[in-house]
Design an enzyme around this catalytic site. Structure first.
Site, PDB file in Angstrom:
ATOM      1  N   VAL A  11       0.828  -1.206   0.000  1.00 35.28           N
ATOM      2  CA  VAL A  11       0.000   0.000   0.000  1.00 35.28           C
ATOM      3  C   VAL A  11       0.867   1.263   0.000  1.00 35.28           C
ATOM      4  CG1 VAL A  11      -1.671   1.326   1.346  1.00 35.28           C
ATOM      5  CG2 VAL A  11      -1.900  -1.156   1.166  1.00 35.28           C
ATOM      6  N   LEU A 250     -17.816 -12.522  -8.943  1.00 37.23           N
ATOM      7  CA  LEU A 250     -18.718 -13.675  -8.964  1.00 37.23           C
ATOM      8  C   LEU A 250     -18.032 -14.869  -9.619  1.00 37.23           C
ATOM      9  CD1 LEU A 250     -22.220 -12.084  -9.803  1.00 37.23           C
ATOM     10  CD2 LEU A 250     -21.445 -13.021  -7.623  1.00 37.23           C
ATOM     11  N   ALA A 252     -16.459 -18.300  -9.244  1.00 38.00           N
ATOM     12  CA  ALA A 252     -16.326 -19.393  -8.276  1.00 38.00           C
ATOM     13  C   ALA A 252     -14.897 -19.906  -8.328  1.00 38.00           C
ATOM     14  CB  ALA A 252     -17.305 -20.504  -8.635  1.00 38.00           C
ATOM     15  N   GLY A 253     -14.413 -20.439  -7.220  1.00 37.65           N
ATOM     16  CA  GLY A 253     -13.038 -20.932  -7.204  1.00 37.65           C
ATOM     17  C   GLY A 253     -12.733 -21.683  -5.926  1.00 37.65           C
ATOM     18  N   GLY A 257      -8.031 -15.459  -0.775  1.00 38.81           N
ATOM     19  CA  GLY A 257      -6.869 -15.439   0.116  1.00 38.81           C
ATOM     20  C   GLY A 257      -6.279 -14.052   0.084  1.00 38.81           C
ATOM     21  N   CYS A 260      -5.579  -9.181   2.567  1.00 37.75           N
ATOM     22  CA  CYS A 260      -6.651  -8.231   2.921  1.00 37.75           C
ATOM     23  C   CYS A 260      -7.929  -8.924   3.355  1.00 37.75           C
ATOM     24  CB  CYS A 260      -6.923  -7.312   1.745  1.00 37.75           C
ATOM     25  SG  CYS A 260      -5.608  -6.118   1.548  1.00 37.75           S
TER      26      CYS A 260
HETATM   27  C1  UDX Z   1      -8.518  -6.693  -2.076  1.00 35.68           C
HETATM   28  C2  UDX Z   1      -9.545  -5.624  -2.479  1.00 35.68           C
HETATM   29  O1  UDX Z   1     -10.073  -5.922  -3.770  1.00 35.68           O
HETATM   30  C3  UDX Z   1      -8.936  -4.253  -2.441  1.00 35.68           C
HETATM   31  O2  UDX Z   1      -9.922  -3.263  -2.733  1.00 35.68           O
HETATM   32  C4  UDX Z   1      -8.402  -4.047  -1.028  1.00 35.68           C
HETATM   33  O3  UDX Z   1      -7.952  -2.793  -0.798  1.00 35.68           O
HETATM   34  C5  UDX Z   1      -7.338  -5.093  -0.734  1.00 35.68           C
HETATM   35  O4  UDX Z   1      -7.958  -6.366  -0.829  1.00 35.68           O
HETATM   36  P1  UDX Z   1      -6.556  -8.063  -3.226  1.00 35.68           P
HETATM   37  O5  UDX Z   1      -6.456  -8.813  -1.933  1.00 35.68           O
HETATM   38  O6  UDX Z   1      -5.321  -7.565  -3.863  1.00 35.68           O
HETATM   39  O7  UDX Z   1      -7.505  -6.772  -3.056  1.00 35.68           O
HETATM   40  O8  UDX Z   1      -7.228  -9.039  -4.273  1.00 35.68           O
HETATM   41  P2  UDX Z   1      -8.609  -9.217  -5.064  1.00 35.68           P
HETATM   42  O9  UDX Z   1      -8.347  -9.065  -6.497  1.00 35.68           O
HETATM   43  O10 UDX Z   1      -9.678  -8.388  -4.481  1.00 35.68           O
HETATM   44  O11 UDX Z   1      -8.866 -10.782  -4.776  1.00 35.68           O
HETATM   45  C6  UDX Z   1      -8.948 -11.292  -3.462  1.00 35.68           C
HETATM   46  C7  UDX Z   1      -9.162 -12.779  -3.454  1.00 35.68           C
HETATM   47  O12 UDX Z   1     -10.463 -13.096  -3.904  1.00 35.68           O
HETATM   48  C8  UDX Z   1      -8.213 -13.587  -4.330  1.00 35.68           C
HETATM   49  O13 UDX Z   1      -7.795 -14.736  -3.627  1.00 35.68           O
HETATM   50  C9  UDX Z   1      -9.049 -13.959  -5.531  1.00 35.68           C
HETATM   51  O14 UDX Z   1      -8.632 -15.167  -6.133  1.00 35.68           O
HETATM   52  C10 UDX Z   1     -10.413 -14.114  -4.886  1.00 35.68           C
HETATM   53  N1  UDX Z   1     -11.521 -13.894  -5.833  1.00 35.68           N
HETATM   54  C11 UDX Z   1     -11.743 -12.667  -6.357  1.00 35.68           C
HETATM   55  C12 UDX Z   1     -12.361 -14.958  -6.150  1.00 35.68           C
HETATM   56  O15 UDX Z   1     -12.186 -16.090  -5.693  1.00 35.68           O
HETATM   57  N2  UDX Z   1     -13.413 -14.717  -7.004  1.00 35.68           N
HETATM   58  C13 UDX Z   1     -13.670 -13.487  -7.530  1.00 35.68           C
HETATM   59  O16 UDX Z   1     -14.640 -13.358  -8.279  1.00 35.68           O
HETATM   60  C14 UDX Z   1     -12.802 -12.430  -7.210  1.00 35.68           C
END
Ligand code: UDX
Length: 431
Positions: A11, A250, A252-253, A257, A260
């Site tokens: 950040v 949206l 699925a997975g 992780g 954040c």
């Molecule tokens: C997140 C927030 O998006 C951001 O606004 C905040 O400030 C910090 O945390 P980040 O952790 O970098 O950002 O990743 P992000 O792209 O949001 O994905 C987070 C997790 O969700 C990943 O593990 C990703 O694989 C998972 N994810 C995301 C899904 O499983 N499905 C989705 O549709 C979207």
């Protein structure tokens, strides 16, 4: 404007470089002298697309500098952004001791009016605590204000996200602070929500919790789709086209992780508890996220029966693509569970292997995706890197012991995979 950013993590470093690119004079500070030495040589301690070029350009224009001397940074700047870590404590609460230390040093060094801005994700009322701390330790009678300006940067697209935000949140206590912060962000032309500090703090936790809820919701739907032989991608498309819901988040997975969502969710549950509210909804979001890894492990068993002494080839280790970040990556739990059952693991990740090597034992790390396939009894896809989508699948088939793929990120089309002769399992789609 003269700014300093305390903390050169994801950040702080991205915010510092971007604030410099907006035309400000920025000093980035970190107590880690090795990190500062690296940054002074314009070498990046993290992998983030576009960051290195931005740092180089702004250092060259003398708008960006790095130091481990917090005191001189404080006296040399008008606005101080706090972007230090707020790691989780064992009970889920955020550890705010780094924030307190920084607030204390600012108080001791402050010799003119400063705006102290919290950028790290913090629980509601942290602004109050910063204010009290600065008042308590201030040596001179300089005036100051506290403000909250949460970040919404995603790893892997952080620079782009900073430069093109959906909104800018300013939690302020006066017009003076609001005007200064509006001025800093003026070049970005994004809608600004100027509000009180407590609301700004809650906006951050509420946003991340809502996004995590969307992911767990679609993961729960994917389990229903598996049972009903429906296709979760089609369901997500149909649901997401409703403008009130929106198509994002949206997919699925194997669950979310990163540093954040898991930590912010746990922290928000704890804050709510302290405020007298039992946030059952978010507890369910956490539970579904944990269970999703088990769903994936069951699919591997469904595909190859006994995991014991089989070789599982793993593609992708980072918690999501375009980052080398392994913090709270689902791969960690999944690989350890497979190893506990006696599986041998071969793995490849385009960027996260150096970090993964420090965290995972007895894994054979390979030089590319095809080496992972060679001699594996099953190919497991854990992160949706673009490179994996583009693999030569005929070659993959010829290298595997048996043509079995368990795809935790739904990167291939099940029909095409069947036509190619694979036994292909994915999340919430008919195999
Ligand atoms: C997140 C927030 O998006 C951001 O606004 C905040 O400030 C910090 O945390 P980040 O952790 O970098 O950002 O990743 P992000 O792209 O949001 O994905 C987070 C997790 O969700 C990943 O593990 C990703 O694989 C998972 N994810 C995301 C899904 O499983 N499905 C989705 O549709 C979207």
């Amino acid at each position: 404007m003269k700014l300093s950013v305390i903390g050169c993590g994801y950040v702080g470093l991205v915010s510092g470089a971007c604030l410099a690119a907006l035309g400000n004079e920025v000093i980035c500070v970190d107590i880690d002298k090795r990190k500062i030495a690296l940054l002074k040589k314009q070498k990046m301690p993290i992998y983030e697309p576009g960051l290195e070029a931005l740092v180089r350009e702004n250092c060259r224009k003398r708008r960006l500098s790095f130091t481990s001397d917090l005191k001189s940074a404080v006296s040399g700047s008008d606005v101080i952004f706090i972007a230090v870590g707020t790691p989780p404590r064992p009970n889920g609460e955020a550890d705010l001791s780094f924030i307190e230390n920084v607030a204390r040093t600012i108080a001791e060094e402050m010799d003119s009016f400063k705006i102290i801005v919290e950028k790290s994700t913090v629980p509601v009322e942290t602004g109050e605590w910063i204010k009290k701390t600065v008042e308590r330790y201030a040596k001179k009678s300089a005036k100051f204000e506290v403000a909250s300006n949460p970040e919404f940067l995603r790893e892997g697209t952080a620079v782009k996200d900073f430069m093109n935000p959906d909104r800018i949140i300013l939690g302020v206590e006066s017009k003076r602070a609001e005007e200064v912060l509006r001025e800093i962000y003026r070049p970005l032309k994004a809608p600004v929500v100027a509000t009180d500090i407590r609301s700004a703090e809650i906006i951050k936790h509420a946003s991340n919790s809502f996004l995590a809820t969307k992911i767990s919701f679609i993961n729960a739907i994917s389990t229903i789709c598996d049972a009903a032989k429906a296709d979760v991608d089609q369901v997500a498309l149909g649901v997401g086209l409703d403008k009130r819901i929106g198509p994002g988040f949206l997919n699925a997975g194997i669950g979310f992780g990163g540093f954040c969502f898991p930590k912010d969710l746990a922290a928000f549950i704890r804050i709510s508890e302290k405020l007298g509210y039992n946030f059952e909804l978010l507890k369910a979001v956490e539970k579904i996220n944990q269970e999703q890894k088990q769903v994936f492990l069951k699919k591997i068993e469904q595909a190859i029966w006994n995991v014991s002494s089989k070789t599982i080839g793993v593609l992708g280790l980072s918690f999501k693509p375009n980052t080398d970040d392994m913090r709270f990556a689902p791969s960690l739990d999944i690989l350890q569970a497979l190893q506990a059952q006696g599986a041998k693991i071969k793995a490849f990740d385009p960027h996260a292997m150096p970090k993964a090597k420090a965290l995972l034992k007895d894994v054979m790390f390979c030089k590319d995706s095809y080496s992972v396939c060679r001699g594996s009894d099953c190919l497991a896809i854990l992160t949706e890197w673009e490179d994996f989508r583009k693999m030569d699948l005929k070659k993959v088939k010829s290298l595997l012991n048996q043509p079995v793929i368990v795809d935790g990120r739904n990167i291939y089309d099940p029909k095409e995979m069947r036509a190619l002769g694979f036994r292909y399992f994915s999340m919430g789609r008919p195999s």
